[in-house]
Design a protein around this motif. Structure first.
Motif, mmCIF file in Angstrom:
data_model
loop_
_atom_site.group_PDB
_atom_site.id
_atom_site.type_symbol
_atom_site.label_atom_id
_atom_site.label_comp_id
_atom_site.label_asym_id
_atom_site.label_seq_id
_atom_site.Cartn_x
_atom_site.Cartn_y
_atom_site.Cartn_z
ATOM 1 N N PRO A 141 0.836 -1.213 0.093
ATOM 2 C CA PRO A 141 0.035 0.100 0.097
ATOM 3 C C PRO A 141 1.028 1.136 0.097
ATOM 4 C CG PRO A 141 -0.604 -1.724 1.497
ATOM 5 C CD PRO A 141 0.582 -1.905 1.196
ATOM 6 N N HIS A 143 2.791 4.262 0.771
ATOM 7 C CA HIS A 143 3.450 4.688 1.979
ATOM 8 C C HIS A 143 4.645 5.685 1.695
ATOM 9 C CE1 HIS A 143 5.837 1.366 -0.352
ATOM 10 N NE2 HIS A 143 7.018 1.722 0.179
ATOM 11 N N GLU A 227 2.840 3.172 -4.317
ATOM 12 C CA GLU A 227 2.127 1.955 -4.073
ATOM 13 C C GLU A 227 2.197 1.075 -5.265
ATOM 14 O OE1 GLU A 227 -2.230 2.125 -2.573
ATOM 15 O OE2 GLU A 227 -2.408 1.094 -4.582
ATOM 16 N N PHE A 255 2.094 4.619 6.550
ATOM 17 C CA PHE A 255 1.122 4.284 5.372
ATOM 18 C C PHE A 255 0.029 5.759 5.322
ATOM 19 C CE2 PHE A 255 2.868 0.223 6.438
ATOM 20 C CZ PHE A 255 2.783 -0.394 5.233
ATOM 21 N N GLU A 257 -3.472 7.304 3.165
ATOM 22 C CA GLU A 257 -4.594 7.294 2.326
ATOM 23 C C GLU A 257 -4.824 8.384 1.556
ATOM 24 O OE1 GLU A 257 -8.004 6.152 4.552
ATOM 25 O OE2 GLU A 257 -8.281 8.115 5.474
ATOM 26 N N THR A 277 -2.214 6.602 8.084
ATOM 27 C CA THR A 277 -2.940 5.492 8.595
ATOM 28 C C THR A 277 -1.839 4.497 9.334
ATOM 29 O OG1 THR A 277 -2.957 4.190 6.651
ATOM 30 C CG2 THR A 277 -4.708 5.814 6.681
ATOM 31 N N GLN A 279 -0.878 0.434 9.590
ATOM 32 C CA GLN A 279 -0.553 -0.568 8.515
ATOM 33 C C GLN A 279 -1.956 -1.184 8.213
ATOM 34 O OE1 GLN A 279 2.801 -3.359 8.770
ATOM 35 N NE2 GLN A 279 1.397 -4.845 7.987
ATOM 36 N N PRO A 280 -2.329 -1.134 7.059
ATOM 37 C CA PRO A 280 -3.504 -1.905 6.474
ATOM 38 C C PRO A 280 -3.721 -3.190 7.217
ATOM 39 C CG PRO A 280 -2.613 -0.574 4.814
ATOM 40 C CD PRO A 280 -1.636 -0.703 5.773
ATOM 41 N N GLU A 281 -4.792 -3.782 7.669
ATOM 42 C CA GLU A 281 -5.079 -5.122 8.399
ATOM 43 C C GLU A 281 -4.858 -5.990 7.242
ATOM 44 O OE1 GLU A 281 -8.758 -5.371 10.270
ATOM 45 O OE2 GLU A 281 -8.361 -3.896 11.635
ATOM 46 N N ASN A 282 -5.000 -5.851 6.027
ATOM 47 C CA ASN A 282 -5.012 -6.880 4.801
ATOM 48 C C ASN A 282 -3.574 -6.865 4.079
ATOM 49 O OD1 ASN A 282 -5.104 -4.510 3.348
ATOM 50 N ND2 ASN A 282 -6.479 -5.357 1.897
#
Length: 294
Positions: A141, A143, A227, A255, A257, A277, A279-282
């Motif tokens: 993602p 960053h 990204e 990270f 958005e 944000t 770190q994205p969970e996915n």
């Protein structure tokens, strides 16, 4: 330099261009800064809270050109022990040549779709070097790389890249006036009222595609946020970070958005807010070992 290299940079790895690349990084990453003479990267990082941000892009390009050339000389087939396959049966390593990807061969095994990282070498405060292995369609993602330069070589496969330039002048956190005019008295743009504190201004670049054996470089402001989305056969990317991430010197990986700006255009550039944000969970990136690399 040999005494500062990680011991696990094996003789086999060194034979296929890494030893020469490390030498380029160690010997060429010295930068002429004003009248102060030739400073190396650790000295610049020590004396500046903004890392390499105070150094002009033209100076950085000239200084790092030998490192970029070193990346181009890497033999990806030998380095990763790649096996050639029929066209369309695996990722491209160069025009007309396809190989079997290695994302399933890295140990220990992980969840399907996990991005893997193979650490190669590092000198504290100067550089770090490693290979990111993308399974098919895997994503890293959006960053940043604060005050850093990053040089990359696509070893195999292809990736779609979304990148942004960080605005050199950031808005005031607190407005100086309630005037409807969108500029503060200091001449700085104010943050939109509905954008979270800590957001920054950036300029969106055209989405592009990288394909082996492409090489790229990003700078403290130009292309500093990006990204990646790997292609249908995955990808492998060798990165050199100058200087490396370092929490103590305010070089954390954050990270973000993207949020639209109320005044979207700045000349002919697409201006946006980037909001930090977690770190994205996915998203998962886990270190591992592969053959002679670990």
């Amino acid at each position: 330099m040999a005494t500062t290299m990680k011991k696990h940079l094996s003789e086999k790895a060194q034979m296929h261009g890494l030893k020469e690349l490390v030498a380029h990084v160690a010997n060429e990453s010295r930068i002429q800064v004003g009248d102060e003479g030739r400073w190396n990267i650790p000295e610049i990082a020590k004396h500046s809270e903004c890392g390499l941000s105070s150094v002009s892009v033209s100076t950085l390009q000239k200084c790092l050109q030998p490192v970029l050339e070193g990346l181009r000389q890497i033999d990806a087939t030998e380095l990763l022990g790649l096996e050639q396959v029929a066209a369309g049966m695996g990722p491209q390593i160069k025009e007309g040549v396809h190989v079997r990807p290695i994302h399933n061969l890295i140990t220990p095994t992980c969840y399907p779709g996990t991005v893997r990282y193979i650490h190669l070498s590092e000198v504290e405060g100067q550089y770090s070097m490693g290979v990111f292995i993308f399974p098919p369609l895997a994503v890293i993602p959006l960053h940043d790389h604060p005050g850093m330069c990053v040089l990359s070589r696509v070893l195999y496969g292809d990736l779609q890249r979304k990148s942004l330039d960080l605005a050199r002048e950031q808005p005031d956190e607190e407005p100086e006036t309630r005037s409807w005019i969108p500029w503060t008295r200091s001449g700085k743009r104010r943050r939109d009222s509905d954008v979270p504190k800590g957001s920054k201004l950036a300029y969106r670049n055209r989405v592009d595609n990288l394909r082996a054996p492409d090489c790229t470089i990003l700078f403290p402001f130009e292309g500093n946020l990006h990204e990646f989305v790997a292609g249908p056969h995955g990808a492998a990317v060798l990165d050199v970070l100058l200087p490396p991430y370092d929490h103590q010197h305010h070089r954390d990986c954050t990270f973000f958005e993207i949020r639209e700006c109320s005044d979207k255009l700045d000349g002919n550039r697409d201006k946006v807010w980037i909001t930090p944000t977690g770190q994205p969970e996915n998203f998962h990136c886990i270190s591992g070992s592969y053959d002679h690399l670990e």
